[in-house]
Scaffold this active site. Structure first.
Site, PDB file in Angstrom:
ATOM      1  N   CYS A 124       0.842  -1.195   0.000  1.00 54.34           N
ATOM      2  CA  CYS A 124       0.000   0.000   0.000  1.00 54.34           C
ATOM      3  C   CYS A 124       0.888   1.260   0.000  1.00 54.34           C
ATOM      4  CB  CYS A 124      -0.940  -0.068   1.200  1.00 54.34           C
ATOM      5  SG  CYS A 124      -2.231   1.187   1.251  1.00 54.34           S
ATOM      6  N   ASP A 181      -8.553  -3.370  -7.325  1.00 56.50           N
ATOM      7  CA  ASP A 181      -8.072  -2.371  -6.367  1.00 56.50           C
ATOM      8  C   ASP A 181      -8.567  -0.999  -6.788  1.00 56.50           C
ATOM      9  OD1 ASP A 181      -6.665  -0.607  -4.749  1.00 56.50           O
ATOM     10  OD2 ASP A 181      -4.805  -1.756  -4.841  1.00 56.50           O
ATOM     11  N   HIS A 214      -7.872  -4.294  -2.929  1.00 59.06           N
ATOM     12  CA  HIS A 214      -6.814  -3.599  -2.198  1.00 59.06           C
ATOM     13  C   HIS A 214      -6.617  -4.285  -0.847  1.00 59.06           C
ATOM     14  CE1 HIS A 214      -4.058  -0.386  -1.352  1.00 59.06           C
ATOM     15  NE2 HIS A 214      -4.635  -0.193  -0.177  1.00 59.06           N
TER      16      HIS A 214
END
Length: 246
Positions: A124, A181, A214
């Site tokens: 991330c 994502d 994600h």
């Protein structure tokens, strides 16, 4: 393989950076891996994945990413309050401060007597930090798991120049995305890859996992995908352990 763990304090520029170092049991010299967490810092979820990478034969150093303010030493909860605190922590940091802390942690890792080569990874926001760490000539290879903000410079308090500096990367690079994502949708992925190719990084490894959301590697919450996590870790270990060192 069993893993030994210790908490260390790394000297930063006027502050300390807390970090967890995970070492395969049995001693010996091994590749070192600077591993960046997501915005929630050193949670048990992150550390569980770090243990898997250390058990594969890597000396893993995972530092906090917000060592300068009220989040220093804090592992955030995976809830709305934790998310907002993590985002606020990012917004309080400039790109220059992230870079300064990176240099301190890389100095620490490179100076360890048990570390042979230096590698970097992250998830991330930590994937974005790993990408920037690849600018350091000491870094042999880098794995970015669903890095956020590369396409638009979103990192902290200012706009990061990460993608425009892609040509500064001298080591090998692997990026793993999830196809679902929302933070890095198809258009953003295309923008990133085009910029990397234009910078001359034509030999990078790119993976887009079908169905991956994600944070699909975070083993807490509904987005966790165990099969894709195993696949991503296997790819990363193979890449860091040999394929990237050709």
């Amino acid at each position: 393989m069993k893993v030994l763990e210790e908490d260390v304090r790394i000297a930063g520029a006027g502050h300390e950076i807390r970090a967890r170092v995970l070492t395969p049991d049995g001693g010996g010299d091994r590749p070192g891996l600077l591993l960046y967490s997501d915005i929630f810092q050193l949670t048990e979820s992150t550390l569980r994945t770090c243990r898997r990478l250390a058990a594969a034969g890597l000396v893993v150093c995972v530092p906090e990413i917000y060592p300068r303010g009220e989040l220093a030493g804090v592992a955030l909860e995976f809830d709305d309050a934790g998310k907002q605190a993590g985002l606020a922590g990012a917004a309080s940091m400039t790109t220059a401060e992230f870079d300064e802390d990176r240099a301190s942690v890389l100095d620490y890792l490179a100076a360890r007597a048990d570390v042979t080569t230096v590698h970097v990874g992250g998830w991330c926001l930590g994937g974005h930090l790993a990408f920037r760490a690849a600018f350091d000539e000491r870094v042999a290879s880098t794995v970015c798991f669903y890095p956020t903000g590369l396409h638009n410079g979103s990192l902290g308090a200012d706009t990061a120049d990460s993608l425009s500096r892609a040509a500064d990367i001298r080591g090998d690079l692997m990026i793993i995305f999830g196809s679902r994502d929302p933070h890095v949708p198809a258009g953003a992925r295309a923008q990133i890859i085009s910029a990397l190719y234009e910078a001359g990084l034509e030999d990078l490894e790119l993976h887009v996992y079908a169905g991956g959301e994600h944070a699909f590697m975070r083993d807490v919450g509904p987005r966790y995908d165990p099969a894709l996590t195993d696949l991503g870790l296997a790819e990363a270990v193979s890449f860091l352990g040999g394929r990237s060192l050709r």
